[in-house]
Design a protein around this motif. Structure first.
Motif, PDB file in Angstrom:
ATOM      1  N   ARG A 310       0.682  -1.156   0.008  1.00  0.00           N
ATOM      2  CA  ARG A 310      -0.071  -0.023  -0.108  1.00  0.00           C
ATOM      3  C   ARG A 310       0.765   1.336  -0.029  1.00  0.00           C
ATOM      4  O   ARG A 310       0.434   2.298  -0.139  1.00  0.00           O
ATOM      5  CB  ARG A 310      -1.103  -0.148   1.345  1.00  0.00           C
ATOM      6  N   TYR A 322      -3.908   5.641   8.393  1.00  0.00           N
ATOM      7  CA  TYR A 322      -3.901   4.614   7.656  1.00  0.00           C
ATOM      8  C   TYR A 322      -4.521   3.508   8.679  1.00  0.00           C
ATOM      9  O   TYR A 322      -5.289   2.602   8.068  1.00  0.00           O
ATOM     10  CB  TYR A 322      -2.488   4.056   7.473  1.00  0.00           C
ATOM     11  N   THR A 415      -1.590  -6.452  -1.471  1.00  0.00           N
ATOM     12  CA  THR A 415      -2.221  -5.123  -1.517  1.00  0.00           C
ATOM     13  C   THR A 415      -1.649  -4.024  -2.500  1.00  0.00           C
ATOM     14  O   THR A 415      -0.389  -4.240  -2.831  1.00  0.00           O
ATOM     15  CB  THR A 415      -2.405  -4.451  -0.260  1.00  0.00           C
ATOM     16  N   ARG A 416      -2.290  -3.224  -2.871  1.00  0.00           N
ATOM     17  CA  ARG A 416      -1.849  -2.039  -3.605  1.00  0.00           C
ATOM     18  C   ARG A 416      -2.316  -0.762  -3.184  1.00  0.00           C
ATOM     19  O   ARG A 416      -3.102  -0.558  -2.238  1.00  0.00           O
ATOM     20  CB  ARG A 416      -2.282  -2.026  -4.964  1.00  0.00           C
ATOM     21  N   PRO A 417      -1.571   0.335  -3.458  1.00  0.00           N
ATOM     22  CA  PRO A 417      -2.036   1.779  -2.997  1.00  0.00           C
ATOM     23  C   PRO A 417      -3.436   2.030  -3.114  1.00  0.00           C
ATOM     24  O   PRO A 417      -4.019   1.656  -4.294  1.00  0.00           O
ATOM     25  CB  PRO A 417      -1.153   2.944  -3.835  1.00  0.00           C
ATOM     26  N   GLU A 418      -4.091   2.340  -1.958  1.00  0.00           N
ATOM     27  CA  GLU A 418      -5.480   2.735  -2.190  1.00  0.00           C
ATOM     28  C   GLU A 418      -5.825   3.974  -2.547  1.00  0.00           C
ATOM     29  O   GLU A 418      -5.244   5.179  -2.312  1.00  0.00           O
ATOM     30  CB  GLU A 418      -5.897   2.537  -0.734  1.00  0.00           C
TER      31      GLU A 418
END
Length: 680
Positions: A310, A322, A415-418
């Motif tokens: 993330r 976060y 996960t990846r950046p939101e």
């Protein structure tokens, strides 16, 4: 931390006269006072104590590094941890002698090569150490537990567990593994777990070399149950230190100051490591209960957080945003975030440190999924105003799957950046977790062959030309003795608690009960309180069955993540400990459970014993039904056949209910206590 021995005859001091290997003071040696010699407490005995405590940490580091190398089938680094004449014994495959035979065995396990196969996972968690250093400080023995996750995507998924009884030896001042002996409790398919069994050996598809000797301990595979030998027995035998008596020495006052400075440096670094372990383990306990503000208080003002893919969040305000993005606690959601297998390096000046940790994550929700995750942390820490804080937390995701689908057929993507909460900085590494292959970078090199993490300049840091006798040496020695005693007490309580868990595994009720204080108490979940050794002994048998091996049954009690505090008087102590329980009977049932113990200890006749063993059950689940998401069970209540002496001290319900458990200690940075309702 450097592995130099500051004590003993190897010490050489400018202007000092070394007569033997330790200091009792001139009068204590000859009966006559010497005008140029300061009569002091036995500094050499403290040096021995500090060195053996450092030896324990070196042994733990060896075994934990071994586990991380196993994770990635890094056979050459494992062989480098061994003595030339080391022996390897895995299960019933026989004994392999010497480094080259060990290498041949390991490479055959890896299908003839080093490194993981494509889409393979093999996480070898090393936990629950019971370590004993020999009186001469040159050898050691250790019992460990391994919990192993094995898998090949779209081919198989397996659980494996069993204890190690290992030996270690100091070779030219460097600790190495001289004997690896792992005894298999079971290797079972992920689907069905320990209610089932393997139809063939876990390594049946590999051609292993012939051993040098037959197995030293013969046993049949699961569902047969065996009792591997312990290197310890009885309460007195689980003491980690047993230093030989220190001989006598005569030193000038200036020489005493030099040795005192070196001793203080070593003790300070040991205490630093203890405080960092408390800090990180507390982080995990706070994550369990979504105590986001308490977590933020653990950080430096400019600290960073990077979890999975993330991205990086910088500063306390952004870290809190976060964490709050992750949600609030709610009924029907589990979030156990365990912290274990640390390898910690503290800078010589004690102002910064680095640490590698593993997290096993048990999360998910009712009718949603029983999620199991595995992460590796590479963190950094800073000491500010004498208090350690997290400066950089970086969690690398290794695997996330579910018990229902199993990791042979299902793995969540990283996960990846939101978009809803963009990071301050992009991810420092873009990677895919299992079935991809992630090798999380390590901050350290091989403990035997590698270079130290920080420049080994502590000699000049603590002993320079400006060194002078300016302190009250007796007062300083007294203070160091108190700190060393606290550190030794902490190790003894860890040995005590971990040995207790190993006795519970094999229904050894007499040995387990012997570890309690005379008027000790036992409180498991909602069964009520049993008082005194006879009642504790009876309650264990009532809850788990008669003493002795139960063929076809498993009752593993894995203890880890200890946070231990010794009282100022050194006579009592408190500890928070995590437990993972694997319970069941072949062909009948399989259970998995998690909980937290808040225990108390007392020193009786110089030996630590359990005063109060109190398990708060977090979850208990039918494994075959899919774990806690679909098979959550209530906590066992008071026995009808053996009613308790007192009712439960706290009334609560395990998952799917949300619990707020008491902490015996405040936030290690802010000093704030966790308040009831704070999670909400």
């Amino acid at each position: 931390m450097g592995q130099k021995d500051f004590g003993g005859a190897r010490t050489r001091v400018r202007g000092g006269v070394v007569w033997a290997a330790s200091l009792l003071g001139a009068a204590g040696m000859t009966g006559q006072a010497a005008p140029d010699v300061h009569a002091t407490p036995n500094i050499a005995q403290l040096e021995q104590q500090a060195t053996q405590l450092a030896d324990i940490e070196a042994v733990k580091r060896l075994q934990r590094a071994y586990g991380y190398y196993l994770d990635r089938s890094d056979w050459d680094n494992i062989v480098d941890l061994l003595t030339d004449d080391a022996t390897l014994e895995y299960g019933p495959a026989g004994v392999f002698v010497g480094k080259e035979h060990a290498r041949a065995l390991l490479y055959s396990i890896g299908y003839g090569k080093s490194g993981l196969q494509p889409q393979q996972i093999r996480e070898h968690v090393q936990m629950q150490p019971v370590i004993t250093i020999a009186p001469d400080g040159q050898t050691a023995k250790g019992r460990w537990r391994a919990i192993v996750i094995l898998g090949q995507f779209h081919q198989y998924a397996r659980w494996q567990t069993g204890p190690y009884e290992n030996e270690y030896r100091k070779d030219h001042g460097v600790w190495k593994i001289s004997k690896i002996h792992w005894v298999e409790t079971f290797t079972v398919p992920e689907q069905g777990g320990w209610k089932t069994k393997m139809t063939q050996s876990n390594v049946a598809d590999r051609k292993l070399p012939q051993p040098d000797r037959p197995s030293s301990f013969a046993y049949d595979p699961w569902p047969a149950v065996s009792l591997p030998p312990y290197h310890y027995s009885g309460p007195d035998a689980i003491r980690p230190l047993n230093p030989a008596p220190a001989p006598m020495v005569k030193l000038s006052g200036a020489a005493v100051a030099v040795r005192l400075a070196k001793l203080k440096w070593q003790v300070d670094r040991l205490e630093d490591q203890r405080q960092i372990e408390i800090l990180q383990r507390t982080y995990g306990y706070y994550v369990d209960k979504n105590l986001w503000q308490q977590i933020v208080d653990l950080y430096t003002e400019d600290g960073t957080l990077e979890i999975g893919g993330r991205g990086v969040f910088v500063g306390k305000t952004r870290i809190l945003q976060y964490l709050q993005f992750l949600g609030k606690p709610e009924e029907g959601r589990l979030y156990d975030h365990t912290q274990l297998q640390p390898i910690i390096d503290v800078s010589p000046d004690g102002t910064e440190a680095k640490g590698r940790w593993r997290a096993l994550v048990f999360t998910g929700g009712v009718n949603d999924g029983s999620v199991i995750g595995d992460c590796v942390y590479e963190n950094e820490y800073r000491k500010q105003n004498g208090v350690w804080r997290i400066h950089k937390l970086h969690a690398y995701f290794v695997m996330y799957s579910t018990l229902e689908k199993g990791w042979a057929d299902y793995a969540r993507p990283n996960t990846r950046p939101e978009k809803a909460l963009p990071p301050d900085l992009p991810p420092t590494m873009v990677y895919d977790m299992y079935p991809g292959t992630l090798v999380a970078p390590a901050h350290y090199e091989n403990p035997v062959t590698g270079k130290p993490v920080y420049p080994d300049n502590h000699d000049t840091a603590v002993v320079g030309p400006e060194m002078a006798v300016t302190t009250d040496q007796t007062a300083e020695l007294d203070a160091l003795s108190r700190t060393l005693t606290r550190l030794q007490d902490t190790q003894e309580i860890q040995n005590l608690q971990n040995a207790y868990g190993f006795y519970l595994d094999k229904w050894q009720w007499d040995s387990a009960t012997a570890l309690f204080a005379t008027h000790g108490t036992l409180e498991l979940a909602q069964r009520g309180v049993y008082v005194g050794k006879p009642r504790i002994r009876a309650s264990l048998e009532d809850a788990f069955g008669p003493q002795g091996l139960h063929q076809g049954e498993v009752s593993d009690h894995a203890f880890y993540q200890p946070v231990i505090h010794i009282a100022d008087d050194g006579k009592t102590a408190s500890a928070r400990i995590r437990e993972l329980s694997i319970l069941g009977k072949y062909g009948v049932q399989a259970y998995i459970a998690g909980g937290t113990r808040e225990n108390q200890y007392v020193k009786e006749n110089g030996v630590w014993r359990i005063k109060s063993d109190h398990l708060y059950l977090t979850f208990l689940a039918d494994y075959e039904k899919g774990g806690w998401a679909h098979g959550a069970l209530p906590a066992p209540g008071p026995s009808k056949t053996l009613p308790p002496d007192r009712p439960p001290s706290v009334n609560y319900m395990p998952f799917p209910a949300f619990q707020e458990l008491p902490f015996h200690y405040p936030n290690p940075v802010s000093g704030k206590w966790v308040q009831a309702g704070e999670s909400h």
